[in-house]
Design a protein around this motif. Structure first.
Motif, PDB file in Angstrom:
ATOM      1  N   LYS A 107       0.825  -1.210   0.000  1.00  0.00           N
ATOM      2  CA  LYS A 107       0.000   0.000   0.000  1.00  0.00           C
ATOM      3  C   LYS A 107       0.870   1.276   0.000  1.00  0.00           C
ATOM      4  O   LYS A 107       0.544   2.259  -0.651  1.00  0.00           O
ATOM      5  N   LEU A 108       1.977   1.201   0.726  1.00  0.00           N
ATOM      6  CA  LEU A 108       2.888   2.340   0.783  1.00  0.00           C
ATOM      7  C   LEU A 108       3.442   2.661  -0.599  1.00  0.00           C
ATOM      8  O   LEU A 108       3.486   3.807  -1.036  1.00  0.00           O
ATOM      9  N   LYS A 112       2.692   5.954  -3.468  1.00  0.00           N
ATOM     10  CA  LYS A 112       3.768   6.720  -4.124  1.00  0.00           C
ATOM     11  C   LYS A 112       3.601   6.661  -5.651  1.00  0.00           C
ATOM     12  O   LYS A 112       3.771   7.663  -6.337  1.00  0.00           O
ATOM     13  N   LEU A 113       3.284   5.464  -6.139  1.00  0.00           N
ATOM     14  CA  LEU A 113       3.107   5.299  -7.588  1.00  0.00           C
ATOM     15  C   LEU A 113       1.961   6.182  -8.081  1.00  0.00           C
ATOM     16  O   LEU A 113       2.061   6.838  -9.119  1.00  0.00           O
ATOM     17  N   GLU A 114       0.877   6.209  -7.310  1.00  0.00           N
ATOM     18  CA  GLU A 114      -0.279   7.024  -7.703  1.00  0.00           C
ATOM     19  C   GLU A 114       0.030   8.514  -7.629  1.00  0.00           C
ATOM     20  O   GLU A 114      -0.592   9.313  -8.313  1.00  0.00           O
ATOM     21  N   GLN A 121      12.535   5.818  -7.512  1.00  0.00           N
ATOM     22  CA  GLN A 121      12.330   6.638  -6.304  1.00  0.00           C
ATOM     23  C   GLN A 121      11.649   5.812  -5.211  1.00  0.00           C
ATOM     24  O   GLN A 121      11.999   5.897  -4.038  1.00  0.00           O
ATOM     25  N   ILE A 122      10.700   4.985  -5.633  1.00  0.00           N
ATOM     26  CA  ILE A 122       9.960   4.200  -4.631  1.00  0.00           C
ATOM     27  C   ILE A 122      10.881   3.137  -4.008  1.00  0.00           C
ATOM     28  O   ILE A 122      10.878   2.923  -2.804  1.00  0.00           O
ATOM     29  N   GLU A 123      11.698   2.525  -4.860  1.00  0.00           N
ATOM     30  CA  GLU A 123      12.640   1.512  -4.355  1.00  0.00           C
ATOM     31  C   GLU A 123      13.565   2.117  -3.297  1.00  0.00           C
ATOM     32  O   GLU A 123      13.794   1.539  -2.241  1.00  0.00           O
ATOM     33  N   GLU A 147      -0.844  -4.455 -10.055  1.00  0.00           N
ATOM     34  CA  GLU A 147      -2.109  -4.015  -9.451  1.00  0.00           C
ATOM     35  C   GLU A 147      -2.569  -2.691 -10.059  1.00  0.00           C
ATOM     36  O   GLU A 147      -3.749  -2.513 -10.357  1.00  0.00           O
ATOM     37  N   HIS A 148      -1.615  -1.803 -10.219  1.00  0.00           N
ATOM     38  CA  HIS A 148      -1.919  -0.474 -10.747  1.00  0.00           C
ATOM     39  C   HIS A 148      -2.551  -0.600 -12.144  1.00  0.00           C
ATOM     40  O   HIS A 148      -3.560   0.052 -12.442  1.00  0.00           O
ATOM     41  N   ALA A 149      -1.962  -1.468 -12.978  1.00  0.00           N
ATOM     42  CA  ALA A 149      -2.486  -1.652 -14.336  1.00  0.00           C
ATOM     43  C   ALA A 149      -3.900  -2.237 -14.291  1.00  0.00           C
ATOM     44  O   ALA A 149      -4.791  -1.820 -15.042  1.00  0.00           O
ATOM     45  N   ILE A 150      -4.127  -3.183 -13.391  1.00  0.00           N
ATOM     46  CA  ILE A 150      -5.462  -3.801 -13.293  1.00  0.00           C
ATOM     47  C   ILE A 150      -6.484  -2.772 -12.792  1.00  0.00           C
ATOM     48  O   ILE A 150      -7.582  -2.644 -13.337  1.00  0.00           O
ATOM     49  N   LEU A 151      -6.080  -2.005 -11.788  1.00  0.00           N
ATOM     50  CA  LEU A 151      -7.011  -1.023 -11.218  1.00  0.00           C
ATOM     51  C   LEU A 151      -7.369   0.073 -12.218  1.00  0.00           C
ATOM     52  O   LEU A 151      -8.474   0.605 -12.188  1.00  0.00           O
TER      53      LEU A 151
END
Ligand code: SF4
Length: 484
Positions: A107-108, A112-114, A121-123, A147-151
């Protein structure tokens, strides 16, 4: 036993969870009647955090660090990193998830991705902020990207999902901590339970009038413990009451092979169930007997084949790593047999022993049976899924998991469980119906979340279903502009 002493600081839960992760076999407590031989002292004064590990009255390691700004989140992260370094030196161990003790590490990264940050940067953030290993960071990024692509394909912001719990099972598994009643003993309650459930369903259909239903998930317990008439009655009611126009997924956890018949599989198909689970947990008969599953390996295979014959094209299988007595060879054999069936998704759980589970209550009896090399067994699953073209698509952690690890859902392309992503990433409201079910109301900002719990006991649920409805209604009507 390790006693924690806090001076001028809170964060009890975080300190206890992280300490427990380094000392899984020790009791970690704040208060004790005995004189503890190991004490962890955490203090805070003028922005300085101090942590000492004391053994037999002698401090063996003390570290301090400054909190740059007086903000709760910043203070918590400085504290956890410092604690991690103290415990790492004391034990000589590292934790793959670093200081992350929560159940949703992805979730964290998703947040950040959103917010437009790139993967690099997230890594870096996962490592610097939480001391997360490269391996787990990579896994996290892989999952979050998927997940991001599916959402993005789902209008989840204008949607909601429904969870319906059937808290009956053919027998109780040794590690079970869910609301689950043996159907043999409680068969006389099932029809009354369904009556109460239908009342909640009738309420839920109009609860969020401006939202579209995205997914429906029938779990438990084991929903297919219902007999054929009961199962048909419930599914018919669900289909009649809810608008399925925009539903992307209708899942039923068939779960236990000993609860499934050909007729039930036909009923599931007839009412549009698009995804089912048939869960072996292991393909080793000795282990199935030990954990009280009361079915054979052959039944797992036969049921799976039967489900395919009846046209079920999205079947998940769950396995558990870390069951007492299992070793890497057992897991390799389980994977070999699962490969022959080729389910559409495979969920790999790491055993978490909860307080209410028989495995904990009767722990002396199972003391000699330890799972050997949990990390190695998880690696086998990781390697197998990669080879067999499953990809990880959701992940969560629980308290008291073997080796402080995680559960991972793997799926073939297009066969991901959408409900699993929605619930794990807390993306939309989930109205949960039935005994022990917990509704989660997600506000439009994506951060504020309210919950409404149903009572766990089946008899209480039957008697108090109106109150369960009122609990949900209160949250919804108090926040109608945002939630309805
Ligand atoms: S099938 Fe699941 S819910 Fe039922 S007893 Fe086993 S662990 Fe518990």
């Amino acid at each position: 036993m390790i006693q924690i002493k806090l001076v001028n600081i809170d964060f009890e839960y975080d300190i206890q969870s992280l300490t427990k992760a380094f000392f899984p076999k020790e009791e970690v407590t704040f208060e004790t009647q005995e004189i503890a031989t190991q004490v962890l002292e955490v203090s805070y004064e003028q922005r300085q955090i101090g942590i000492s590990f004391i053994k037999d009255g002698i401090p063996i390691l003390t570290k301090t660090d400054m909190v740059p700004i007086e903000e709760r989140k910043v203070k918590k992260n400085v504290l956890k990193r410092l604690l991690y370094h103290v415990l790492m030196e004391v034990t000589g161990r590292t934790l793959q998830w670093g200081t992350l003790t929560g159940i949703r590490p992805t979730k964290l990264a998703m947040e950040k991705l959103e917010n437009g940050e790139n993967l690099r940067q997230i890594e870096q953030f996962m490592y610097e902020q939480y001391l997360c290993s490269k391996e787990k960071t990579d896994l996290c990024m892989d999952i979050v990207t998927r997940e991001h692509a599916i959402l993005e394909e789902i209008d989840y912001k204008n949607g909601y999902s429904i969870y319906i719990g059937i808290p009956f099972c053919p027998s109780t598994c040794l590690y079970c901590s869910f609301a689950s009643y043996s159907v043999q003993k409680f068969a006389h309650l099932v029809d009354d339970y369904l009556d109460a459930l239908c009342k909640e369903i009738a309420y839920a259909k109009n609860a969020c009038p401006s939202k579209r239903l995205t997914t429906v998930y029938l779990g438990g317990g084991t929903p297919t413990t219902l007999n054929e008439q009961q199962l048909e009655r419930l599914l018919k009611r669900i289909k009649e009451e809810f608008d399925f126009t925009y539903v992307r997924e209708f899942t039923v956890e068939a779960g236990r092979p000993d609860s499934i018949t050909r007729e039930k599989l036909r009923i599931l198909k007839k009412y549009g169930v698009s995804r089912i689970s048939i869960n072996p947990q292991t393909m080793k008969q000795e282990t199935l007997d030990l954990i009280g599953r009361k079915h054979t390996v052959e039944q797992i295979r036969d049921t799976f084949v039967m489900a395919r014959e009846e046209g079920h094209e999205n079947i998940n299988m769950d396995i558990i790593i870390g069951i007492p007595g299992e070793c890497p060879d057992d897991v390799a054999e389980t994977l070999r047999q699962i490969d022959q069936l080729s389910p559409d998704s495979l969920t790999v759980h790491t055993l978490a022993i909860k307080r209410a589970a028989n495995l904990n209550i009767y722990k002396e009896k199972y003391q000699g049976l330890v799972a050997k090399d949990v990390v190695g067994m998880l690696q086998l699953c990781f390697d197998y899924t990669k080879k067999a073209q499953y990809h990880p698509y959701y992940l969560y952690r629980q308290k008291n998991m073997a080796e402080n690890l995680e559960n991972i859902g793997y799926a073939k392309d297009g066969k991901e469980g959408i409900y699993n992503i929605l619930i794990m990433e807390e993306k939309q409201t989930i109205l949960a119906l039935g005994a022990g079910a917990s509704s989660k109301f997600v506000f439009p900002d994506g951060y504020r979340i309210e919950r409404a719990e149903n009572v766990k006991s089946v008899t209480d649920y039957i008697a108090r279903v109106d109150e369960m409805i009122a609990r949900k209604e209160k949250v919804l009507s108090d926040n109608a502009d945002e939630l309805r």
